[in-house]
Design a protein around this motif. Structure first.
Motif, PDB file in Angstrom:
ATOM      1  N   ALA A 168      11.120  12.105  -5.846  1.00 48.07           N
ATOM      2  CA  ALA A 168      10.813  10.696  -5.564  1.00 48.07           C
ATOM      3  C   ALA A 168      11.389  10.270  -4.219  1.00 48.07           C
ATOM      4  O   ALA A 168      10.724   9.577  -3.433  1.00 48.07           O
ATOM      5  N   HIS A 169      12.615  10.676  -3.927  1.00 43.82           N
ATOM      6  CA  HIS A 169      13.213  10.322  -2.644  1.00 43.82           C
ATOM      7  C   HIS A 169      12.463  10.975  -1.488  1.00 43.82           C
ATOM      8  O   HIS A 169      12.294  10.357  -0.420  1.00 43.82           O
ATOM      9  N   ALA A 170      12.011  12.223  -1.683  1.00 49.36           N
ATOM     10  CA  ALA A 170      11.271  12.910  -0.617  1.00 49.36           C
ATOM     11  C   ALA A 170       9.943  12.216  -0.337  1.00 49.36           C
ATOM     12  O   ALA A 170       9.544  12.051   0.820  1.00 49.36           O
ATOM     13  N   VAL A 171       9.244  11.784  -1.393  1.00 44.22           N
ATOM     14  CA  VAL A 171       7.962  11.095  -1.211  1.00 44.22           C
ATOM     15  C   VAL A 171       8.174   9.730  -0.573  1.00 44.22           C
ATOM     16  O   VAL A 171       7.446   9.338   0.348  1.00 44.22           O
ATOM     17  N   ALA A 172       9.187   8.986  -1.034  1.00 43.72           N
ATOM     18  CA  ALA A 172       9.484   7.683  -0.428  1.00 43.72           C
ATOM     19  C   ALA A 172       9.800   7.840   1.049  1.00 43.72           C
ATOM     20  O   ALA A 172       9.415   7.005   1.878  1.00 43.72           O
ATOM     21  N   ARG A 207       0.829  -1.205   0.000  1.00 48.42           N
ATOM     22  CA  ARG A 207       0.000   0.000   0.000  1.00 48.42           C
ATOM     23  C   ARG A 207       0.868   1.262   0.000  1.00 48.42           C
ATOM     24  O   ARG A 207       0.565   2.229  -0.699  1.00 48.42           O
ATOM     25  N   ALA A 208       1.951   1.227   0.769  1.00 49.70           N
ATOM     26  CA  ALA A 208       2.852   2.382   0.781  1.00 49.70           C
ATOM     27  C   ALA A 208       3.471   2.584  -0.600  1.00 49.70           C
ATOM     28  O   ALA A 208       3.595   3.724  -1.075  1.00 49.70           O
ATOM     29  N   ARG A 209       3.832   1.495  -1.254  1.00 44.16           N
ATOM     30  CA  ARG A 209       4.446   1.596  -2.580  1.00 44.16           C
ATOM     31  C   ARG A 209       3.441   2.134  -3.600  1.00 44.16           C
ATOM     32  O   ARG A 209       3.789   2.947  -4.462  1.00 44.16           O
ATOM     33  N   ASP A 241       0.949  15.546  -0.393  1.00 47.65           N
ATOM     34  CA  ASP A 241       0.060  14.543  -0.986  1.00 47.65           C
ATOM     35  C   ASP A 241       0.353  13.155  -0.421  1.00 47.65           C
ATOM     36  O   ASP A 241      -0.549  12.339  -0.237  1.00 47.65           O
ATOM     37  N   ALA A 242       1.639  12.883  -0.168  1.00 51.51           N
ATOM     38  CA  ALA A 242       2.018  11.561   0.331  1.00 51.51           C
ATOM     39  C   ALA A 242       1.474  11.306   1.732  1.00 51.51           C
ATOM     40  O   ALA A 242       1.280  10.151   2.124  1.00 51.51           O
ATOM     41  N   VAL A 246       1.676   9.444  -6.132  1.00 52.87           N
ATOM     42  CA  VAL A 246       2.131  10.820  -5.927  1.00 52.87           C
ATOM     43  C   VAL A 246       3.248  11.179  -6.903  1.00 52.87           C
ATOM     44  O   VAL A 246       3.233  12.243  -7.526  1.00 52.87           O
ATOM     45  N   VAL A 247       4.225  10.288  -7.059  1.00 58.18           N
ATOM     46  CA  VAL A 247       5.370  10.601  -7.907  1.00 58.18           C
ATOM     47  C   VAL A 247       4.976  10.666  -9.378  1.00 58.18           C
ATOM     48  O   VAL A 247       5.449  11.540 -10.123  1.00 58.18           O
TER      49      VAL A 247
END
Length: 460
Positions: free
Chosen positions: A157-161, A132-134, A443-444, A140-141
């Motif tokens: 992408a790194h910030a959202v992850a 679900r996290a993925r 958003d994340a 978002v990305v």
């Protein structure tokens, strides 16, 4: 007689403008088709690995030794004139893309993103074990991927992850730091690659210091050549032994790196005002944004290395403690746009503000760091433009020249948004990196995100 600018003298006539628009449309169409073909290729490579995995499951595990996978990869390699090791790696990557990142695979199949975008999304999201996290991360990305270059997408992408990752950045950093190491890969012809896995802050500081030293050496060699031959040195055929350094910046960086590791100092000597070596005074420079609660030890949210990715809060605090000056930033809680900095000297405050807001050159897609950029007036100062942050932006020297002499137009919108107009009339919006990351992170962390739906469709 009114003197025309260089850009006005070569402005596109209607026929050439139409022809260039057709070229741009053709390139964009070809890129979409290539992306769809890349998705098709990933589909078949993943299918090949699935067949191999199925065969291995039917064999005695102690005797299989992954031979079916190696055999199938070798068969594909001989059909495509590639190395079988390369094909095995691509098969594994294709399986990860199609199985673990279905939304990214779908976007690639539709030609909405390139393979380079897909690689960035997969690389940054691989650490997310929760499905679900993925899926939330992908959603978002991908919303940002279509308007960003792969280089600009990577820090987002790194910030959202980082936001959706359930494990703390402190724990992950310590686990990753334990794997630091160096190794050498031989390339043949008497050359080898030296690799080092170190903290991101150190790696980028090393590269920055090597770049500064390289540029200093090149400038010194050019100045020496001009003293010897005059301003037309570039047009002269000089002989061996003459003071001209023909190495590229990349070559100089490599030579300086070897000097520093082996001897502790660069072999080249560039005299400063006192006769000492100016290279010795050069230090690596990085820009890090640290949340206030992390800085004072009340939280452990990740800090952020400008243009790259998260930094362990412990490292960020140590760097802040050793820094002579640092700047507080006030951000709009709704948009993430910077409001101001708390400094007293106006010109210094503007420079600090723009360093935090822009981080790098503001031409779409360029990531030249701001300390190697000019601060350009969007509305020319000679035409009444004000020296204010609402009329200033960072542009590298190449794109600064392009703006003034390349028939490109620039409008400065609110919140540091830059609206570029190309010679063919296309309008491209470039938003500040910190604001883009802020909205992606917001958003994340949405507590009630919409459901993620991915259609099960083949790319052909």
């Amino acid at each position: 007689m009114v003197k025309q600018s260089f850009a006005e003298r070569w402005d596109l006539d209607p026929a050439r403008r139409e022809a260039l628009q057709a070229v741009i449309t053709g390139v964009a169409t070809a890129d979409r088709m290539i992306a769809q073909l890349e998705a098709m290729k990933a589909h078949f490579l993943a299918a090949g690995q699935a067949i191999a995995v199925e065969i291995m499951a039917e064999l005695d595990p102690s005797s299989s030794h992954a031979l079916p996978l190696r055999a199938i990869a070798a068969d594909i390699a001989t059909a495509t004139n590639a190395a079988d090791g390369t094909i095995r790696s691509r098969m594994n990557g294709a399986a990860i893309l199609t199985t673990d990142f279905p939304a990214t695979y779908a976007a690639l199949s539709e030609g909405r993103i390139s393979r380079a975008h897909a690689d960035v999304i997969v690389d940054a999201g691989l650490r997310l074990d929760d499905e679900r996290a993925r899926a939330r991360y992908e959603q978002v990305v991908l919303d940002r991927a279509e308007s960003l270059t792969p280089g600009r997408l990577r820090p987002v992408a790194h910030a959202v992850a980082e936001r959706v990752e359930p494990t703390s950045v402190v724990e992950r950093h310590e686990n990753a730091r334990a794997r630091r190491c160096t190794w050498v890969d031989d390339l043949g012809d008497g050359m080898s690659e030296f690799h080092a896995v170190v903290e991101s802050v150190r790696a980028h500081a090393i590269q920055d210091r090597l770049t500064q030293m390289g540029l200093t050496i090149r400038r010194a060699a050019r100045d020496e050549a001009r003293r010897a031959y005059g301003p037309v040195v570039d047009d002269l055929a000089v002989e061996d032994g003459d003071p001209v350094d023909e190495r590229t910046l990349a070559q100089i960086r490599a030579d300086v790196f070897a000097d520093l590791v082996l001897t502790g100092h660069p072999t080249a000597h560039v005299s400063d005002a006192t006769g000492g070596n100016a290279l010795a005074a050069i230090r690596g420079s990085v820009q890090i944004t640290i949340p206030a609660e992390t800085l004072v030890g009340l939280g452990d949210d990740a800090a952020f290395l400008a243009g790259h990715g998260p930094v362990s809060p412990d490292i960020a605090r140590r760097l802040a403690a050793d820094t002579a000056t640092w700047t507080r930033l006030f951000m709009d809680p709704d948009t993430g746009c910077l409001r101001t900095v708390d400094a007293y000297t106006p010109t210094a405050a503007q420079r600090r503000f723009l360093a935090a807001r822009d981080e790098h050159c503001r031409f779409p897609g360029c990531r030249q760091p701001i300390h190697r950029c000019d601060l350009d007036h969007s509305h020319a100062h000679s035409e009444g433009g004000h020296t204010a942050v609402c009329n200033l932006s960072a542009l590298c020297r190449a794109h600064h020249m392009l703006k003034h002499h390349g028939a490109w137009g620039l409008e400065h919108g609110p919140g540091g948004v830059m609206i570029w107009t190309s010679p063919t009339g296309r309008r491209i919006t470039d938003r500040p990196g910190p604001a883009v990351r802020f909205m992606a992170e917001l958003d994340a962390t949405d507590p009630d995100p919409p459901p993620v739906e991915v259609e099960e469709t083949a790319p052909f």
